[in-house]
Design a protein around this motif. Structure first.
Motif, short mmCIF file in Angstrom:
data_model
loop_
_atom_site.label_atom_id
_atom_site.label_comp_id
_atom_site.label_asym_id
_atom_site.label_seq_id
_atom_site.Cartn_x
_atom_site.Cartn_y
_atom_site.Cartn_z
N ASP A 40 -2.46 4.55 1.48
CA ASP A 40 -3.00 4.24 0.13
C ASP A 40 -2.83 5.45 -0.69
N ILE A 43 0.82 5.48 -1.72
CA ILE A 43 1.29 4.48 -2.62
C ILE A 43 0.87 4.83 -4.29
N ASN A 44 -0.36 5.44 -4.14
CA ASN A 44 -1.08 5.79 -5.47
C ASN A 44 -0.12 6.78 -6.14
N ARG A 49 0.01 5.81 -9.65
CA ARG A 49 -1.66 5.43 -10.01
C ARG A 49 -2.61 6.61 -10.29
N GLN B 200 -7.80 -1.56 -10.53
CA GLN B 200 -6.51 -1.59 -9.63
C GLN B 200 -6.49 -1.10 -8.25
N THR B 201 -6.37 -1.86 -7.48
CA THR B 201 -6.32 -1.68 -5.94
C THR B 201 -4.66 -1.68 -5.44
N SER B 202 -4.27 -1.77 -4.16
CA SER B 202 -3.01 -1.61 -3.82
C SER B 202 -2.46 -2.89 -4.24
N ILE B 205 -5.12 -6.46 -9.49
CA ILE B 205 -5.36 -6.07 -10.72
C ILE B 205 -6.36 -6.90 -11.33
#
Lengths: 142, 402
Positions: A40, A43-44, A49, B200-202, B205
């Motif tokens: 994660d 990915i972020n 993100r 927002q998560t993986s 949204i």
């Protein structure tokens, strides 16, 4: 029977590609203070993100130029997306003024050079290119 | 760290700015000549009545300049040419400076996109979404694409995801079609205010948004009706007529957008569900609601998708409160009053099927079929007597970025 054969062929093909994709690893500078990143977190970072890591520092992800096949492998592995989808994602953010993609570099050697000399830089390379100058912080095979 | 910063800086210095852009070349064919389907309310004509096969509805071209001023500050300028109230005359849609002191805060000032809904501020960039155009029933009534002002985004990691809060304020500048040829509602100097909360998560949204627009100017086709309702002659008979005009008028009236959306994105699968409600303090604009659901699934370079979208008026009461049968002039006024309001009802349903094909890493081509059923005529133009309310569109669009 023919259907079954094709199915097995497909599964075999999928298995082979999956194994090939798993040959990429994410690296950081040995002095970065980063031991491991979760999927994660990777990915972020790569989807823009969040740049801040659990360690408190800001990471600077490095990406490959689109001509590089490792890039396609990396995003397939990370988020199961192809490059047009990754480009769509960034185009949406760029053309709405919300962010821009990670810094692009030309080659794995360049990734190694930048990561080995910058504490904040994060990159992805093929496992066989690993050496003492960098530390592996995410291994998709594990 | 220092070396990287230097390198990034060096890259910036060698290029005073970066230039990028996007475009769509689209063609649409309608099976009916009895109505114009438009992409949104800013378009005065569309496909069907004006041209049965049309190249202008979806085609556009945008250019963007980005300049990094320092590590935390950058500027951008975007110009877009598309069919709108000004035909294809290029418009400056972005001109802002952005300051990002840290990961948790972003401040921008200048001309900014109006992102009242998810995707609303990138709806011109056809390359970035799977449809030929954003669902008309939902996005078609959005008459603002940019405003002059400022915005602020606060974000923080929260249990594996990112929570963002955005607020913005400014003034609108654009014009929108009123539905009659060469007659436009100017939004100039109308105040805009709003914000949203997003998590927002993986793969997910979620977003809740609220915006309000305070109209500065009158809706031109209403003017003669308002003048009549305010005439001393009528008010001598019906003292409430002037008050009715004030209730109907758009000047200084608030128009609110409420929205909720959820999007799911997992590898080849993309799905979105959005809901909105548009309402106003003016009797002229009755409350309308809209929603869409879209699902697409990529198989290699192909992404087939379907979309169902619908808009509905919430309450259809057009009581003009004018006494009928007293005087033929007043009766005519009552009819005009009711017509003015019923033209703002929005009842339309669309089912779309399509496929996107990724040609290269920076271009795609899409084919889409829309089945449209219209019961109220808010979102269409030039509807001819005898139209059965149905239209089928076949669209092909080539989209690119560079």
């Amino acid at each position: 029977m023919k259907v079954l054969y094709h199915l097995l062929l497909c599964l075999g093909f999928w298995g082979c590609c999956h194994a090939a994709q798993a040959d990429l690893v994410v690296i950081a500078n040995p002095q970065s203070g980063i031991e491991k990143l979760s999927k994660d977190e990777v990915i972020n970072l790569y989807m823009g993100r969040n740049r801040k890591l659990a360690s408190g520092m800001n990471a600077k992800p490095l990406d490959m130029t689109a001509a590089n096949t490792e890039k396609a492998k990396f995003y397939a592995l990370l988020v199961n997306k192809n490059l047009p989808e990754i480009n769509s994602y960034w185009a949406r953010l760029m053309f709405s003024g919300q962010g821009s993609p990670p810094m692009q570099v030309e080659s794995a050697d360049e990734v190694m050079d930048i990561v080995s000399s910058n504490k904040a830089a994060i990159g992805y390379i093929e496992r066989k290119k690993l050496d003492k100058r960098v530390r592996m912080i995410y291994d998709p095979a594990q | 760290m220092l070396t990287l910063a230097t390198q990034v800086h060096a890259a910036d210095d060698s290029k005073p700015f970066t230039i990028s852009g996007f475009g769509t070349l689209g063609v649409v064919h309608s099976n009916t000549r009895n109505v114009d389907i438009v992409r949104d309310l800013t378009q005065n004509d569309g496909v069907g009545y004006t041209r049965q096969t049309d190249f202008g509805m979806d085609s556009n071209f945008g250019l963007q300049l980005n300049k990094s001023v320092s590590d935390n500050t950058d500027t951008a300028l975007q110009v877009v040419s598309r069919r709108s109230a000004n035909k294809f005359q290029p418009e400056v849609t972005w001109a802002y400076a952005r300051y990002v002191p840290n990961d948790n805060l972003q401040l921008r000032a200048g001309r900014l996109g109006f992102d009242v809904y998810l995707l609303a501020d990138s709806r011109n960039v056809g390359y970035t979404y799977q449809w030929v155009r954003p669902p008309i029933d939902f996005f078609g009534s959005l008459i603002i694409s940019y405003f002059d002002g400022g915005d602020m985004v606060l974000s923080t990691p929260l249990s594996g995801g990112i929570l963002r809060a955005k607020v913005f304020a400014g003034v609108a500048r654009e014009k929108t079609s009123t539905g009659s040829q060469d007659d436009f509602l100017s939004l100039n100097r109308s105040r805009l205010l709003g914000g949203h909360l997003e998590y927002q998560t993986s793969n997910w949204i979620y977003r809740l948004g609220y915006s309000q627009l305070t109209f500065k100017n009158e809706f031109p086709p209403l003017q003669s009706l308002l003048d009549n309702l305010r005439s001393p002659y009528l008010n001598a008979f019906i003292p409430s007529a002037a008050g009715l005009a004030n209730d109907l008028s758009l000047t200084d009236k608030k128009f609110t957008y409420l929205s909720a959306g959820v999007a799911y994105d997992d590898g080849p699968l993309q799905a979105q569900l959005m809901l909105n409600q548009l309402s106003s303090a003016s009797l002229f604009f009755p409350t309308n609601r809209a929603a869409y659901l879209t699902v697409g699934y990529r198989i290699d370079q192909w992404t087939p998708y379907f979309t169902y979208s619908a808009s509905r008026p919430v309450n259809k009461s057009t009581a003009s409160r004018l006494p009928l049968g007293v005087n033929p002039d007043i009766d005519m006024l009552a009819v005009a009053f009711n017509d003015a309001i019923s033209n703002q009802y929005n009842r339309q349903t669309t089912f779309s099927l399509g496929v996107r094909y990724d040609l290269t890493e920076k271009s795609n081509v899409k084919l889409q079929v829309d089945n449209i059923k219209t019961d109220d005529y808010f979102l269409v133009r030039n509807n001819q007597p005898g139209w059965n309310g149905k239209a089928r569109l076949i669209s092909i669009a080539y989209n690119f970025i560079f």
